[in-house]
Design a protein around this motif. Structure first.
Motif, PDB file in Angstrom:
ATOM      1  N   GLU A  77       5.788  64.607  12.519  1.00 42.49           N
ATOM      2  CA  GLU A  77       6.370  65.569  11.078  1.00 42.49           C
ATOM      3  C   GLU A  77       6.462  66.942  11.988  1.00 42.49           C
ATOM      4  O   GLU A  77       6.067  67.721  13.194  1.00 42.49           O
ATOM      5  CB  GLU A  77       5.991  65.942  10.721  1.00 42.49           C
ATOM      6  CG  GLU A  77       4.793  66.620  10.141  1.00 42.49           C
ATOM      7  CD  GLU A  77       4.184  67.437   8.554  1.00 42.49           C
ATOM      8  OE1 GLU A  77       5.063  66.886   8.339  1.00 42.49           O
ATOM      9  OE2 GLU A  77       3.715  68.671   8.826  1.00 42.49           O
ATOM     10  N   LYS A  78       8.128  67.421  12.628  1.00 45.50           N
ATOM     11  CA  LYS A  78       7.929  68.541  13.275  1.00 45.50           C
ATOM     12  C   LYS A  78       9.668  69.276  13.066  1.00 45.50           C
ATOM     13  O   LYS A  78      10.027  68.223  12.866  1.00 45.50           O
ATOM     14  CB  LYS A  78       8.271  68.138  14.716  1.00 45.50           C
ATOM     15  CG  LYS A  78       8.371  68.898  15.936  1.00 45.50           C
ATOM     16  CD  LYS A  78       8.279  68.067  17.023  1.00 45.50           C
ATOM     17  CE  LYS A  78       7.616  69.290  18.434  1.00 45.50           C
ATOM     18  NZ  LYS A  78       7.216  68.670  19.689  1.00 45.50           N
ATOM     19  N   VAL A  79       9.231  70.506  13.195  1.00 47.10           N
ATOM     20  CA  VAL A  79      10.661  71.638  12.562  1.00 47.10           C
ATOM     21  C   VAL A  79      11.194  71.020  13.741  1.00 47.10           C
ATOM     22  O   VAL A  79      10.738  71.666  15.292  1.00 47.10           O
ATOM     23  CB  VAL A  79      10.260  72.339  12.114  1.00 47.10           C
ATOM     24  CG1 VAL A  79      11.495  73.479  11.735  1.00 47.10           C
ATOM     25  CG2 VAL A  79       9.681  71.987  10.438  1.00 47.10           C
ATOM     26  N   ILE A  80      12.262  71.285  14.090  1.00 45.55           N
ATOM     27  CA  ILE A  80      13.412  71.166  15.229  1.00 45.55           C
ATOM     28  C   ILE A  80      14.426  72.428  14.939  1.00 45.55           C
ATOM     29  O   ILE A  80      15.171  72.524  13.994  1.00 45.55           O
ATOM     30  CB  ILE A  80      13.805  70.068  15.578  1.00 45.55           C
ATOM     31  CG1 ILE A  80      13.108  69.167  15.997  1.00 45.55           C
ATOM     32  CG2 ILE A  80      14.868  69.940  17.163  1.00 45.55           C
ATOM     33  CD1 ILE A  80      13.263  67.495  15.930  1.00 45.55           C
ATOM     34  N   ALA A  81      14.944  73.424  15.681  1.00 47.33           N
ATOM     35  CA  ALA A  81      15.650  74.819  15.254  1.00 47.33           C
ATOM     36  C   ALA A  81      17.171  73.969  15.623  1.00 47.33           C
ATOM     37  O   ALA A  81      17.420  72.988  15.904  1.00 47.33           O
ATOM     38  CB  ALA A  81      15.383  75.488  16.376  1.00 47.33           C
ATOM     39  N   HIS A  91      22.879  66.262   9.869  1.00 46.76           N
ATOM     40  CA  HIS A  91      22.572  65.812   9.523  1.00 46.76           C
ATOM     41  C   HIS A  91      22.415  64.538   8.900  1.00 46.76           C
ATOM     42  O   HIS A  91      22.081  63.634   7.969  1.00 46.76           O
ATOM     43  CB  HIS A  91      23.119  66.187   7.616  1.00 46.76           C
ATOM     44  CG  HIS A  91      22.919  67.868   7.502  1.00 46.76           C
ATOM     45  ND1 HIS A  91      22.082  68.491   7.958  1.00 46.76           N
ATOM     46  CD2 HIS A  91      23.422  68.562   6.800  1.00 46.76           C
ATOM     47  CE1 HIS A  91      23.331  69.940   7.738  1.00 46.76           C
ATOM     48  NE2 HIS A  91      23.916  69.719   7.422  1.00 46.76           N
ATOM     49  N   GLU A  93      13.626  69.090   9.469  1.00 40.29           N
ATOM     50  CA  GLU A  93      12.192  68.654   9.960  1.00 40.29           C
ATOM     51  C   GLU A  93      12.256  66.840  10.106  1.00 40.29           C
ATOM     52  O   GLU A  93      12.043  66.158   9.175  1.00 40.29           O
ATOM     53  CB  GLU A  93      11.008  68.585   8.731  1.00 40.29           C
ATOM     54  CG  GLU A  93       9.648  68.578   8.997  1.00 40.29           C
ATOM     55  CD  GLU A  93       8.582  69.160   8.259  1.00 40.29           C
ATOM     56  OE1 GLU A  93       9.025  69.505   7.035  1.00 40.29           O
ATOM     57  OE2 GLU A  93       7.599  69.376   8.675  1.00 40.29           O
ATOM     58  N   HIS A 153       5.825  59.103   8.284  1.00 39.79           N
ATOM     59  CA  HIS A 153       4.959  59.257   7.343  1.00 39.79           C
ATOM     60  C   HIS A 153       4.284  57.330   8.021  1.00 39.79           C
ATOM     61  O   HIS A 153       3.455  57.105   7.907  1.00 39.79           O
ATOM     62  CB  HIS A 153       4.601  58.478   5.807  1.00 39.79           C
ATOM     63  CG  HIS A 153       5.449  59.314   5.381  1.00 39.79           C
ATOM     64  ND1 HIS A 153       4.529  60.756   4.945  1.00 39.79           N
ATOM     65  CD2 HIS A 153       5.818  59.611   3.830  1.00 39.79           C
ATOM     66  CE1 HIS A 153       5.507  62.172   4.162  1.00 39.79           C
ATOM     67  NE2 HIS A 153       6.536  60.982   3.438  1.00 39.79           N
ATOM     68  N   THR A 168      21.458  74.453  11.714  1.00 42.53           N
ATOM     69  CA  THR A 168      20.250  74.774  11.186  1.00 42.53           C
ATOM     70  C   THR A 168      19.073  73.709  11.146  1.00 42.53           C
ATOM     71  O   THR A 168      19.427  72.485  11.559  1.00 42.53           O
ATOM     72  CB  THR A 168      20.739  74.260   9.376  1.00 42.53           C
ATOM     73  OG1 THR A 168      21.149  72.866   9.539  1.00 42.53           O
ATOM     74  CG2 THR A 168      21.730  75.599   9.071  1.00 42.53           C
ATOM     75  N   PRO A 169      18.307  74.055  11.408  1.00 37.34           N
ATOM     76  CA  PRO A 169      16.765  73.282  11.670  1.00 37.34           C
ATOM     77  C   PRO A 169      16.914  72.006  10.667  1.00 37.34           C
ATOM     78  O   PRO A 169      17.881  71.903   9.417  1.00 37.34           O
ATOM     79  CB  PRO A 169      15.969  74.072  10.914  1.00 37.34           C
ATOM     80  CG  PRO A 169      16.393  75.068  10.005  1.00 37.34           C
ATOM     81  CD  PRO A 169      17.712  75.278  10.101  1.00 37.34           C
ATOM     82  N   GLU A 179      13.588  65.321   6.177  1.00 39.36           N
ATOM     83  CA  GLU A 179      12.770  66.114   5.694  1.00 39.36           C
ATOM     84  C   GLU A 179      13.542  66.667   4.711  1.00 39.36           C
ATOM     85  O   GLU A 179      13.915  66.913   3.602  1.00 39.36           O
ATOM     86  CB  GLU A 179      11.408  67.161   4.988  1.00 39.36           C
ATOM     87  CG  GLU A 179      10.737  66.821   3.841  1.00 39.36           C
ATOM     88  CD  GLU A 179       9.569  67.068   3.863  1.00 39.36           C
ATOM     89  OE1 GLU A 179       9.104  68.148   4.922  1.00 39.36           O
ATOM     90  OE2 GLU A 179       9.152  67.932   2.685  1.00 39.36           O
ATOM     91  N   PHE A 180      14.622  68.045   6.008  1.00 38.92           N
ATOM     92  CA  PHE A 180      15.473  68.971   4.869  1.00 38.92           C
ATOM     93  C   PHE A 180      16.455  67.781   4.271  1.00 38.92           C
ATOM     94  O   PHE A 180      17.638  68.748   3.512  1.00 38.92           O
ATOM     95  CB  PHE A 180      15.920  70.230   5.307  1.00 38.92           C
ATOM     96  CG  PHE A 180      14.792  70.577   6.032  1.00 38.92           C
ATOM     97  CD1 PHE A 180      15.253  71.446   7.494  1.00 38.92           C
ATOM     98  CD2 PHE A 180      13.323  70.451   5.854  1.00 38.92           C
ATOM     99  CE1 PHE A 180      13.360  72.746   7.677  1.00 38.92           C
ATOM    100  CE2 PHE A 180      12.080  71.638   6.449  1.00 38.92           C
ATOM    101  CZ  PHE A 180      12.069  72.720   7.133  1.00 38.92           C
ATOM    102  N   HIS A 181      17.472  67.184   5.071  1.00 42.83           N
ATOM    103  CA  HIS A 181      18.409  66.171   4.327  1.00 42.83           C
ATOM    104  C   HIS A 181      17.571  64.927   3.877  1.00 42.83           C
ATOM    105  O   HIS A 181      18.573  64.431   4.881  1.00 42.83           O
ATOM    106  CB  HIS A 181      19.582  66.502   4.630  1.00 42.83           C
ATOM    107  CG  HIS A 181      19.873  67.956   5.915  1.00 42.83           C
ATOM    108  ND1 HIS A 181      19.222  68.976   6.784  1.00 42.83           N
ATOM    109  CD2 HIS A 181      20.735  68.626   4.516  1.00 42.83           C
ATOM    110  CE1 HIS A 181      19.478  69.549   6.579  1.00 42.83           C
ATOM    111  NE2 HIS A 181      20.499  69.928   5.498  1.00 42.83           N
ATOM    112  N   GLU A 182      16.996  64.378   3.324  1.00 43.79           N
ATOM    113  CA  GLU A 182      16.327  63.169   3.010  1.00 43.79           C
ATOM    114  C   GLU A 182      17.407  62.541   2.820  1.00 43.79           C
ATOM    115  O   GLU A 182      17.635  61.139   3.040  1.00 43.79           O
ATOM    116  CB  GLU A 182      15.263  63.201   2.161  1.00 43.79           C
ATOM    117  CG  GLU A 182      13.948  63.387   2.542  1.00 43.79           C
ATOM    118  CD  GLU A 182      12.966  62.778   2.203  1.00 43.79           C
ATOM    119  OE1 GLU A 182      12.791  63.789   1.174  1.00 43.79           O
ATOM    120  OE2 GLU A 182      12.785  61.765   1.719  1.00 43.79           O
TER     121      GLU A 182
END
Lengths: 270, 108
Positions: free
Chosen positions: B69-73, B32, B60, B64, B57-58, B95-98
């Motif tokens: 923004e893009k989700v990466i699996a 992360h 994002e 800004h 884990t994915p 964004e998932f682990h800011e």
């Protein structure tokens, strides 16, 4: 728990706001709860499906699959919203008047219901896949308990629903006549905001140029803040819009204005 | 003879950009966190970011500052076009682990 709360609140907020606006716009129309419910179910199913195929979608189209997919589904939503607004102008006023006369909900097949249900589904696909992927990831990797993660997520979702409900009741406090024009206006702004998002994705996919950054209002209102997120969902507020996004926004507004004008003329000439 | 040389130079200068490749930069996501967390790119030029998510884990990838923004699996990579950007610093985050996934682009 905090992480799942914050992220679920943020992502669900946009969905909740769109659903509130759609509920307010279809108030008094028979079967609106059922059709919006169908929209929500379609949104849930689609989100799960997209999440499963996220990798395949992303790596398609020379790695720009995600951007093109998002641009595509939002583009469909924009078209549906524009159509709904124009349709509502000719049919909506008649229905609102009838409702006033009859004094209860008008139970006719209402085309705006079907298209707005589709808009709800599409809006949910945009955010929903992210939520599914985030939750799947956090559940498998975090050291926290499953209960704690789900508690945070549920709390975040519920808070978003509360904001949506407050917005809905705020909207329906207006009289029937004002409700029509206010919700039409909100649907128009929704269309413009989504159109700007389409431009953003097409720029990210390297299909359209950015045309510079028009302004930076992050000092005034951060897009990530609660108010910022609400304004982003309702009228497409962006703290750093690009020129192409602003062009799409204004262009969509102009297009809707033009379409409303010519359909008004046609219905008067009938 | 001189006309031909001038014509050849003009054609060469027009076609030169077509042969120039988009500068590509790699960012790895592991535990992360971004590596490198600071990416130096040329200002005024479009660049490619290849994000390699080595976590299961994915994540994002989001910014800004440069509007992406893009989700990466998990265990996958994603491609992001950035710019052209004016000289300056631009933050990005996962964004998932800011808390841990923070980074910035420095355009010079």
């Amino acid at each position: 728990m905090i992480a799942s709360f914050i992220i679920c609140f943020r992502e669900f907020l946009e969905i909740a706001i769109i659903i509130s606006i759609v509920f307010a716009a279809t108030r008094g129309v028979c079967g609106n709860v059922r059709w919006i419910g169908i929209g929500v179910l379609g949104g849930l199913a689609g989100s799960a499906l997209i999440a499963v195929f996220a990798n395949k979608i992303s790596s398609s189209m020379e790695g720009m699959g995600q951007e093109i997919f998002n641009a595509g589904i939002l583009g469909i939503a924009v078209v549906m919203l524009v159509w709904t607004v124009v349709w509502m102008q000719s049919h909506g006023r008649a229905l609102a008047q009838k409702m006033k006369q009859v004094g209860k909900a008008v139970c006719e097949g209402d085309a705006s219901l079907y298209s707005l249900a589709a808009v709800v589904s599409v809006a949910m696909w945009r955010e929903g896949a992210e939520i599914v992927l985030f939750m799947a990831g956090i559940l498998s990797s975090s050291s926290e308990s499953v209960i704690s993660i789900f508690a945070g997520a549920a709390a975040g979702a519920m808070l978003a629903v509360i904001v949506g409900v407050l917005l809905y009741f705020g909207l329906i406090k207006l009289s029937t006549r004002h409700l029509f024009s206010v919700t039409s206006g909100l649907l128009i702004l929704l269309a413009c905001g989504m159109s700007a998002q389409v431009a953003g994705y097409l720029n990210a996919a390297d299909i359209l140029p950015a045309l510079g950054q028009v302004w930076d209002s992050s000092w005034l209102l951060a897009q990530d803040s609660i108010v910022g997120k609400i304004l982003h969902a309702m009228l497409g507020y962006s703290e750093r819009p690009s020129g192409i996004q602003l062009t799409f926004y204004i262009g969509t507004f102009g297009l809707i204005y033009f379409l409303l004008k010519i359909t008004k003329k046609v219905s008067h000439e009938k | 003879m001189r006309k031909n040389i001038v014509l050849a130079l003009i054609l060469a200068s027009i076609s030169a950009p077509a042969f120039a490749e988009t500068p590509t930069f790699e960012i790895v996501i592991k535990e992360h966190k971004f590596n490198p967390s600071t990416v130096n790119i040329p200002a005024g030029q479009k660049v490619k970011l290849v994000i390699k998510n080595q976590d299961p884990t994915p994540e994002e990838f989001e910014s800004h500052d440069f509007n992406r923004e893009k989700v990466i699996a998990g265990n996958s990579e994603g491609l992001i076009f950035v710019g052209p950007l004016d000289a300056g610093e631009y933050k990005f985050f996962g964004e998932f682990h800011e808390k841990t996934a923070q980074g910035k682009i420095v355009a010079k």
